[in-house]
Design a protein around this motif. Structure first.
Motif, PDB file in Angstrom:
ATOM      1  N   ALA A  43       0.851  -1.184   0.000  1.00 41.68           N
ATOM      2  CA  ALA A  43       0.000   0.000   0.000  1.00 41.68           C
ATOM      3  C   ALA A  43       0.887   1.233   0.000  1.00 41.68           C
ATOM      4  O   ALA A  43       2.046   1.182   0.402  1.00 41.68           O
ATOM      5  N   ALA A  44       0.331   2.348  -0.416  1.00 44.75           N
ATOM      6  CA  ALA A  44       1.078   3.602  -0.409  1.00 44.75           C
ATOM      7  C   ALA A  44       1.382   3.963   1.042  1.00 44.75           C
ATOM      8  O   ALA A  44       0.566   3.736   1.928  1.00 44.75           O
ATOM      9  N   PRO A  45       2.556   4.526   1.290  1.00 45.07           N
ATOM     10  CA  PRO A  45       2.888   4.909   2.667  1.00 45.07           C
ATOM     11  C   PRO A  45       1.932   5.990   3.165  1.00 45.07           C
ATOM     12  O   PRO A  45       1.454   6.814   2.393  1.00 45.07           O
ATOM     13  N   ALA A  46       1.639   5.941   4.468  1.00 47.68           N
ATOM     14  CA  ALA A  46       0.746   6.926   5.065  1.00 47.68           C
ATOM     15  C   ALA A  46       1.401   8.295   4.990  1.00 47.68           C
ATOM     16  O   ALA A  46       2.592   8.431   5.213  1.00 47.68           O
ATOM     17  N   ARG A  47       0.607   9.294   4.681  1.00 49.07           N
ATOM     18  CA  ARG A  47       1.140  10.648   4.579  1.00 49.07           C
ATOM     19  C   ARG A  47       0.708  11.445   5.788  1.00 49.07           C
ATOM     20  O   ARG A  47      -0.444  11.402   6.187  1.00 49.07           O
ATOM     21  N   ALA A  48       1.658  12.183   6.350  1.00 49.40           N
ATOM     22  CA  ALA A  48       1.345  13.047   7.481  1.00 49.40           C
ATOM     23  C   ALA A  48       0.498  14.203   6.966  1.00 49.40           C
ATOM     24  O   ALA A  48       0.689  14.663   5.842  1.00 49.40           O
ATOM     25  N   PRO A  49      -0.442  14.688   7.784  1.00 50.46           N
ATOM     26  CA  PRO A  49      -1.249  15.816   7.330  1.00 50.46           C
ATOM     27  C   PRO A  49      -0.366  17.033   7.091  1.00 50.46           C
ATOM     28  O   PRO A  49       0.574  17.286   7.844  1.00 50.46           O
ATOM     29  N   VAL A  50      -0.647  17.754   6.048  1.00 50.24           N
ATOM     30  CA  VAL A  50       0.113  18.953   5.713  1.00 50.24           C
ATOM     31  C   VAL A  50      -0.517  20.120   6.463  1.00 50.24           C
ATOM     32  O   VAL A  50      -1.703  20.400   6.291  1.00 50.24           O
ATOM     33  N   PRO A  51       0.277  20.811   7.314  1.00 46.97           N
ATOM     34  CA  PRO A  51      -0.304  21.929   8.059  1.00 46.97           C
ATOM     35  C   PRO A  51      -0.646  23.077   7.107  1.00 46.97           C
ATOM     36  O   PRO A  51       0.006  23.269   6.088  1.00 46.97           O
ATOM     37  N   ALA A  52      -1.675  23.807   7.474  1.00 48.75           N
ATOM     38  CA  ALA A  52      -2.060  24.972   6.677  1.00 48.75           C
ATOM     39  C   ALA A  52      -0.939  25.995   6.745  1.00 48.75           C
ATOM     40  O   ALA A  52      -0.295  26.152   7.790  1.00 48.75           O
ATOM     41  N   PRO A  53      -0.677  26.689   5.658  1.00 55.59           N
ATOM     42  CA  PRO A  53       0.398  27.684   5.693  1.00 55.59           C
ATOM     43  C   PRO A  53       0.067  28.788   6.690  1.00 55.59           C
ATOM     44  O   PRO A  53      -1.083  29.206   6.812  1.00 55.59           O
ATOM     45  N   THR A  54       1.076  29.221   7.408  1.00 55.31           N
ATOM     46  CA  THR A  54       0.910  30.292   8.381  1.00 55.31           C
ATOM     47  C   THR A  54       0.820  31.613   7.629  1.00 55.31           C
ATOM     48  O   THR A  54       1.690  31.909   6.814  1.00 55.31           O
ATOM     49  N   PRO A  55      -0.231  32.404   7.887  1.00 61.48           N
ATOM     50  CA  PRO A  55      -0.333  33.676   7.173  1.00 61.48           C
ATOM     51  C   PRO A  55       0.795  34.605   7.611  1.00 61.48           C
ATOM     52  O   PRO A  55       1.272  34.520   8.747  1.00 61.48           O
ATOM     53  N   PRO A  56       1.249  35.478   6.725  1.00 62.89           N
ATOM     54  CA  PRO A  56       2.306  36.400   7.118  1.00 62.89           C
ATOM     55  C   PRO A  56       1.808  37.315   8.230  1.00 62.89           C
ATOM     56  O   PRO A  56       0.604  37.585   8.321  1.00 62.89           O
ATOM     57  N   PRO A  57       2.711  37.781   9.089  1.00 61.65           N
ATOM     58  CA  PRO A  57       2.259  38.652  10.177  1.00 61.65           C
ATOM     59  C   PRO A  57       1.776  39.989   9.632  1.00 61.65           C
ATOM     60  O   PRO A  57       2.141  40.406   8.532  1.00 61.65           O
ATOM     61  N   VAL A  58       0.951  40.649  10.432  1.00 58.57           N
ATOM     62  CA  VAL A  58       0.521  41.998  10.099  1.00 58.57           C
ATOM     63  C   VAL A  58       1.757  42.889  10.245  1.00 58.57           C
ATOM     64  O   VAL A  58       2.580  42.681  11.138  1.00 58.57           O
ATOM     65  N   VAL A  59       1.888  43.872   9.366  1.00 49.35           N
ATOM     66  CA  VAL A  59       3.070  44.725   9.369  1.00 49.35           C
ATOM     67  C   VAL A  59       2.678  46.158   9.694  1.00 49.35           C
ATOM     68  O   VAL A  59       1.515  46.542   9.625  1.00 49.35           O
ATOM     69  N   VAL A  60       3.692  46.951  10.034  1.00 50.03           N
ATOM     70  CA  VAL A  60       3.541  48.396  10.101  1.00 50.03           C
ATOM     71  C   VAL A  60       4.478  48.922   9.011  1.00 50.03           C
ATOM     72  O   VAL A  60       5.605  48.446   8.859  1.00 50.03           O
ATOM     73  N   VAL A  61       3.978  49.863   8.229  1.00 47.51           N
ATOM     74  CA  VAL A  61       4.742  50.376   7.097  1.00 47.51           C
ATOM     75  C   VAL A  61       5.507  51.618   7.536  1.00 47.51           C
ATOM     76  O   VAL A  61       4.942  52.529   8.143  1.00 47.51           O
ATOM     77  N   ASP A  62       6.821  51.637   7.234  1.00 44.47           N
ATOM     78  CA  ASP A  62       7.648  52.778   7.638  1.00 44.47           C
ATOM     79  C   ASP A  62       7.574  53.905   6.591  1.00 44.47           C
ATOM     80  O   ASP A  62       6.892  53.791   5.568  1.00 44.47           O
ATOM     81  N   CYS A  63       8.295  54.977   6.850  1.00 42.93           N
ATOM     82  CA  CYS A  63       8.291  56.152   5.975  1.00 42.93           C
ATOM     83  C   CYS A  63       8.773  55.851   4.559  1.00 42.93           C
ATOM     84  O   CYS A  63       8.491  56.601   3.625  1.00 42.93           O
ATOM     85  N   PHE A  64       9.512  54.780   4.391  1.00 40.87           N
ATOM     86  CA  PHE A  64      10.068  54.427   3.083  1.00 40.87           C
ATOM     87  C   PHE A  64       9.210  53.393   2.360  1.00 40.87           C
ATOM     88  O   PHE A  64       9.607  52.851   1.342  1.00 40.87           O
ATOM     89  N   GLY A  65       8.014  53.111   2.919  1.00 38.34           N
ATOM     90  CA  GLY A  65       7.111  52.155   2.304  1.00 38.34           C
ATOM     91  C   GLY A  65       7.530  50.710   2.490  1.00 38.34           C
ATOM     92  O   GLY A  65       7.083  49.835   1.770  1.00 38.34           O
ATOM     93  N   GLU A  66       8.359  50.451   3.506  1.00 34.90           N
ATOM     94  CA  GLU A  66       8.831  49.092   3.775  1.00 34.90           C
ATOM     95  C   GLU A  66       8.050  48.481   4.937  1.00 34.90           C
ATOM     96  O   GLU A  66       7.793  49.153   5.941  1.00 34.90           O
ATOM     97  N   PRO A  67       7.697  47.197   4.822  1.00 34.85           N
ATOM     98  CA  PRO A  67       6.980  46.542   5.923  1.00 34.85           C
ATOM     99  C   PRO A  67       7.922  46.238   7.078  1.00 34.85           C
ATOM    100  O   PRO A  67       9.053  45.813   6.866  1.00 34.85           O
ATOM    101  N   GLN A  68       7.458  46.473   8.285  1.00 34.71           N
ATOM    102  CA  GLN A  68       8.247  46.201   9.488  1.00 34.71           C
ATOM    103  C   GLN A  68       7.420  45.335  10.443  1.00 34.71           C
ATOM    104  O   GLN A  68       6.204  45.521  10.552  1.00 34.71           O
TER     105      GLN A  68
END
Length: 167
Positions: A43-68
């Motif tokens: 039989a095919a080997p048992a597959r471990a459940p794939v965890p849902a991808p973790t959403p990226p954290p919420v960011v604060v945008v700096d004066c240069f438009g970069e996420p922090q």
């Protein structure tokens, strides 16, 4: 001659039995060691459940438009640099709010900003009101910052003030 033929036939038969017994022994050993393999097709080997991808954290945008995320410093006065949060120690960074303590370094602009002195004010910082960031699909950014001054606040700012983050 007949006797020699019989002996040869008996020798061949005995050898065939030994080979058959040895083959059966190997099959029995395999079935004992791997009963599932002997009982059913592989039989095919048992597959471990794939965890849902973790959403990226919420960011604060700096004066240069970069996420922090959890910045140690954050410039509040992007145009002239006369107001900066420093030494930020984040106690929370979640999907709805983020909280830190630090120091608000504010230029007193006396007698004018170029000759002024930066004065430190202890401050509590809260980021909130997360919204999708139009410039970066799939990213959420905080859109409000609240400053609470437990001691003196820089004049004319009140002890508790909230600003809209426009970057």
């Amino acid at each position: 001659m007949a006797t020699a033929g019989v002996r040869r036939h008996v020798a061949i038969t005995a050898r065939a039995r030994r080979v058959a017994v040895a083959g059966a022994a190997v099959a029995l050993a395999a079935a004992t060691a791997f009963p599932a393999a002997a009982a059913a097709p592989a039989a095919a080997p048992a597959r471990a459940p794939v965890p849902a991808p973790t959403p990226p954290p919420v960011v604060v945008v700096d004066c240069f438009g970069e996420p922090q995320v959890r910045p140690e410093e954050y410039l509040l006065a992007c145009g002239d640099g006369n107001n900066r949060l420093v030494g930020l120690r984040w106690t929370e960074w979640g999907a709805k709010t983020a909280a830190a303590t630090g120091t608000d370094m504010v230029n007193d602009c006396r007698p004018y900003c170029a000759a002024g002195r930066f004065r430190p004010y202890p401050v509590r910082v809260t980021l909130s009101a997360p919204e999708p960031w139009p410039d970066r699909p799939g990213t959420t950014r905080f859109t409000q910052i609240r400053l609470t001054f437990p001691e003196a606040a820089p004049a004319p700012i009140p002890h508790d003030v909230t600003y809209k983050l426009v970057y």
